[in-house]
Design a protein around this motif. Structure first.
Motif, short mmCIF file in Angstrom:
data_model
loop_
_atom_site.label_atom_id
_atom_site.label_comp_id
_atom_site.label_asym_id
_atom_site.label_seq_id
_atom_site.Cartn_x
_atom_site.Cartn_y
_atom_site.Cartn_z
N ILE A 199 6.57 -5.23 -46.34
CA ILE A 199 6.59 -6.50 -45.64
C ILE A 199 5.14 -7.00 -45.62
O ILE A 199 4.28 -6.36 -45.02
CB ILE A 199 7.10 -6.37 -44.19
N VAL A 200 4.88 -8.11 -46.29
CA VAL A 200 3.53 -8.68 -46.32
C VAL A 200 3.40 -9.65 -45.15
O VAL A 200 4.18 -10.60 -45.03
CB VAL A 200 3.23 -9.39 -47.66
N LEU A 201 2.42 -9.38 -44.30
CA LEU A 201 2.19 -10.20 -43.11
C LEU A 201 0.97 -11.09 -43.32
O LEU A 201 -0.15 -10.59 -43.44
CB LEU A 201 1.96 -9.30 -41.89
N GLU A 202 1.22 -12.39 -43.35
CA GLU A 202 0.13 -13.34 -43.44
C GLU A 202 -0.27 -13.76 -42.02
O GLU A 202 0.39 -13.39 -41.04
CB GLU A 202 0.55 -14.51 -44.31
N VAL A 228 0.74 0.52 -41.66
CA VAL A 228 0.34 -0.88 -41.75
C VAL A 228 -0.98 -0.87 -42.51
O VAL A 228 -1.98 -0.32 -42.04
CB VAL A 228 0.16 -1.53 -40.36
N ILE A 229 -0.97 -1.47 -43.70
CA ILE A 229 -2.14 -1.47 -44.57
C ILE A 229 -2.86 -2.80 -44.40
O ILE A 229 -2.34 -3.85 -44.78
CB ILE A 229 -1.74 -1.26 -46.05
N THR A 271 -1.33 2.85 -37.93
CA THR A 271 -0.04 2.73 -37.26
C THR A 271 -0.36 2.39 -35.81
O THR A 271 -1.38 1.77 -35.54
CB THR A 271 0.81 4.02 -37.37
N GLY A 272 0.45 2.79 -34.89
CA GLY A 272 0.17 2.54 -33.47
C GLY A 272 1.46 2.55 -32.68
O GLY A 272 2.56 2.58 -33.23
N TRP A 273 1.31 2.51 -31.35
CA TRP A 273 2.47 2.59 -30.47
C TRP A 273 3.50 1.53 -30.78
O TRP A 273 4.70 1.79 -30.72
CB TRP A 273 2.04 2.50 -29.00
N VAL A 298 4.49 -0.86 -44.61
CA VAL A 298 5.30 -0.01 -45.47
C VAL A 298 6.41 0.56 -44.60
O VAL A 298 6.16 1.25 -43.62
CB VAL A 298 4.48 1.14 -46.11
N VAL A 299 7.63 0.21 -44.94
CA VAL A 299 8.80 0.61 -44.17
C VAL A 299 9.49 1.76 -44.88
O VAL A 299 9.82 1.65 -46.07
CB VAL A 299 9.78 -0.57 -44.01
N LYS A 300 9.73 2.85 -44.18
CA LYS A 300 10.50 3.97 -44.72
C LYS A 300 11.96 3.58 -44.64
O LYS A 300 12.48 3.26 -43.56
CB LYS A 300 10.21 5.24 -43.92
N VAL A 301 12.62 3.55 -45.80
CA VAL A 301 14.03 3.17 -45.89
C VAL A 301 14.85 4.41 -46.22
O VAL A 301 14.66 5.02 -47.27
CB VAL A 301 14.24 2.10 -46.98
#
Length: 192
Positions: free
Chosen positions: A55-58, A165-166, A140-142, A99-102
């Motif tokens: 998921i690319v977050l702009e 989260v990169i 990552t984070g809570w 990056v989502v683990k599917v």
């Protein structure tokens, strides 16, 4: 006799993540991001399951997620400093790749191998961004580990979770290199 790629080895021996707080604009364009995403997807993947997605977050999405983290932290009655740290990860960012683990249901490839593939995708994205001249870091984070936040704010499906989260951007400063592991302390040689 092997044919070593000295430039690649030098990169790997000296690579280092950049703290997200040191990253700013400009960030990669979509065209510049495509080779980074392509490299990120080129990881060990037994059974060709693709047990991850990106998921690319702009910037507008990051601002929305910062507010969602603030609201979720308040719902959970978290310590304000902890909330602020989660909010800042999105509020201060200009571009990030989640990056989502599917999960893939198969008896052929154990779940742990799928999880490790997702982790490999995280590292490959960081390395590809660094090799492309950008600063990058894996966090990552809570908030991203909270199932309710992940579902509501990121749209994750049941069973999915955030591997990383990169953050990617232009580096403004480089902190001193940190101490690296003592190989003698983490390596065992087995000869028989």
């Amino acid at each position: 006799m092997p044919d070593p790629n000295h430039a690649a080895m030098e990169f790997l021996l000296t690579r280092r993540s950049r703290p997200p707080r040191t990253l700013t604009t400009p960030v990669p364009t979509r065209a510049e991001l495509l080779p980074i995403l392509t490299a990120g997807a080129r990881v060990p993947d037994h059974g060709k399951l693709e047990p991850w997605r990106f998921i690319v977050l702009e910037r507008p999405a990051l601002q929305r997620l910062a507010q969602a983290a603030r609201e979720r932290g308040a719902e959970l009655a978290m310590d304000p400093e902890r909330i602020a740290k989660g909010v800042a990860q999105f509020a201060d960012a200009h571009l990030a790749i989640v990056v989502v683990k599917v999960p893939r249901d198969t008896a052929k490839v154990p779940e742990i191998e799928q999880t490790l593939s997702a982790g490999a995708a995280c590292l490959s994205l960081v390395n590809a961004a660094l090799a492309s001249g950008w600063g990058a870091a894996w966090l990552t984070g809570w908030h991203v580990h909270d199932p309710e936040f992940a579902t509501r704010a990121l749209g994750l499906a049941p069973g999915e979770w955030v591997a990383g989260v990169i953050h990617v951007g232009t580096e403004t400063s480089a902190p001193p290199d940190r101490p690296r592991p003592d190989l003698d302390g983490v390596t065992t040689w087995v000869t028989a």
